[in-house]
Design an enzyme around this catalytic site. Structure first.
Site, mmCIF file in Angstrom:
data_model
loop_
_atom_site.group_PDB
_atom_site.id
_atom_site.type_symbol
_atom_site.label_atom_id
_atom_site.label_comp_id
_atom_site.label_asym_id
_atom_site.label_seq_id
_atom_site.Cartn_x
_atom_site.Cartn_y
_atom_site.Cartn_z
ATOM 1 N N LYS A 293 4.759 4.747 5.255
ATOM 2 C CA LYS A 293 3.882 3.601 5.389
ATOM 3 C C LYS A 293 3.884 2.810 6.710
ATOM 4 O O LYS A 293 3.556 1.738 6.929
ATOM 5 C CB LYS A 293 4.540 2.509 4.494
ATOM 6 C CG LYS A 293 4.625 3.181 2.941
ATOM 7 C CD LYS A 293 5.377 2.294 2.031
ATOM 8 C CE LYS A 293 5.134 2.847 0.548
ATOM 9 N NZ LYS A 293 5.963 2.083 -0.492
ATOM 10 N N PRO B 242 0.738 -1.282 -0.051
ATOM 11 C CA PRO B 242 0.028 -0.016 -0.019
ATOM 12 C C PRO B 242 0.935 1.291 0.091
ATOM 13 O O PRO B 242 1.987 1.228 0.523
ATOM 14 C CB PRO B 242 -0.695 -0.055 1.228
ATOM 15 C CG PRO B 242 0.019 -1.193 2.379
ATOM 16 C CD PRO B 242 0.689 -2.101 1.086
ATOM 17 N N GLU B 243 0.423 2.236 -0.613
ATOM 18 C CA GLU B 243 1.188 3.714 -0.665
ATOM 19 C C GLU B 243 0.603 4.584 0.460
ATOM 20 O O GLU B 243 -0.273 4.102 1.187
ATOM 21 C CB GLU B 243 0.991 4.265 -1.988
ATOM 22 C CG GLU B 243 1.299 3.382 -2.959
ATOM 23 C CD GLU B 243 1.867 4.121 -4.111
ATOM 24 O OE1 GLU B 243 2.135 5.100 -4.157
ATOM 25 O OE2 GLU B 243 1.818 3.411 -5.334
ATOM 26 N N ARG C 248 11.220 -2.162 -8.491
ATOM 27 C CA ARG C 248 9.920 -2.274 -9.066
ATOM 28 C C ARG C 248 9.970 -1.856 -10.480
ATOM 29 O O ARG C 248 10.839 -1.389 -10.925
ATOM 30 C CB ARG C 248 8.996 -1.232 -7.903
ATOM 31 C CG ARG C 248 9.362 -1.347 -6.496
ATOM 32 C CD ARG C 248 8.325 -2.859 -6.037
ATOM 33 N NE ARG C 248 7.038 -2.651 -6.303
ATOM 34 C CZ ARG C 248 6.264 -1.902 -5.572
ATOM 35 N NH1 ARG C 248 6.484 -1.287 -4.418
ATOM 36 N NH2 ARG C 248 4.862 -1.855 -5.963
#
Ligand SMILES: [Zn+2]
Length: 273
Positions: free
Chosen positions: A52, A2-3, A258
């Site tokens: 986060k 999740p961001e 990523r």
């Protein structure tokens, strides 16, 4: 993973459901049982989020520090909680609502001092109003690392993940491979302001949307995006599809562990000289 907008939203959702009331705390999985016993019956009186990292504050006991990592999940339910499965690391409950935490990288009871140390090693977060983008600029302006990698480094700027980094670089026409030290201060200030606005919208809608009104599906007469991540975006996971502005093909490459997505025409580096 999740961001940051998701974590800030989870903080607010916890406070809305449990804030100011004593809650039952348990660890059906067992790994957090000793700490849960200390929290049981205590009042959740503060919540906080930085990047986060999620913090749930219980007066006189301390903070529950949660990092979901790649696989962690937090799920809320209304009404009386059903019997938990044995994968639940932490359950918070009262008669009207419950929250189940599963599979986090971190779930620990910490002190104010330990929480301070976590803040100290994180970069500024665009969703924390008091955070100063100059702290990130100090790192970026001296770095040979690409701006795309710097945006994902939580010690430089906290809360930005793969979607926001790709989208904000597109929105500002910046080549993701540009070294940090070749970015201008004006570009950085514009990126920060844009991230703050986009991420606040993300908290509100619980979804990432980055497309300007003139590029919405209705405005362009195109079908809406079909993707389980939801939201309208310019480049994220649009590899091989036409850019919404120049119609060139969106490209992808691995960067900072990523996939990076960008438009090679809209995000061209200025010619040297
Ligand atoms: Zn383009």
């Amino acid at each position: 993973m999740p961001e940051g907008h998701t974590i800030h939203r989870l903080a607010a959702d916890h406070f809305a459901r449990f804030g100011g009331r004593p809650v039952r705390a348990s660890s059906p999985q067992g790994k957090f049982s000793d700490s849960a016993a200390l929290l049981d019956g205590m009042v959740l009186d503060r919540v906080d989020a930085h990047g986060k990292h999620l913090f749930l504050g219980f007066d006189q006991v301390g903070w529950v520090h949660i990092h979901l990592g790649l696989f962690g999940k937090l799920g809320f339910g209304d009404g009386k909680a059903p019997p938990p499965t044995d994968t639940v690391r932490l359950r918070l409950a009262h008669p009207d609502a419950y929250a189940d935490l599963r599979g986090p990288t971190t779930c620990a009871l910490i002190t104010d001092g330990e929480k301070g140390a976590i803040h100290a090693r994180l970069g500024p977060d665009p969703l924390r109003p008091a955070d100063d983008p100059a702290a990130a600029w100090g790192r970026i302006a001296r770095s040979r690392t690409t701006i795309a990698a710097l945006l994902m480094d939580q010690t430089v700027i906290a809360g930005v993940g793969n979607v926001y980094r790709a989208e904000v670089l597109f929105r500002h026409g910046i080549d993701p491979y540009l070294p940090g030290r070749d970015l201008s201060r004006a570009q950085w200030d514009a990126i920060w302001a844009d991230l703050a606005a986009l991420m606040r919208e993300g908290v509100r809608n619980n979804r990432i949307d980055t497309v300007r009104p003139e590029h919405e599906p209705e405005a362009m007469g195109r079908p809406p995006r079909q993707d389980d991540h939801g939201g309208e975006v310019y480049v994220y996971r649009r590899t091989g599809q036409p850019c919404l502005i120049c119609a060139d093909e969106i490209r992808t490459a691995g960067l900072a562990a990523r996939n990076l997505f960008w438009c090679p025409r809209c995000q061209r580096r200025p010619a040297a000289g």
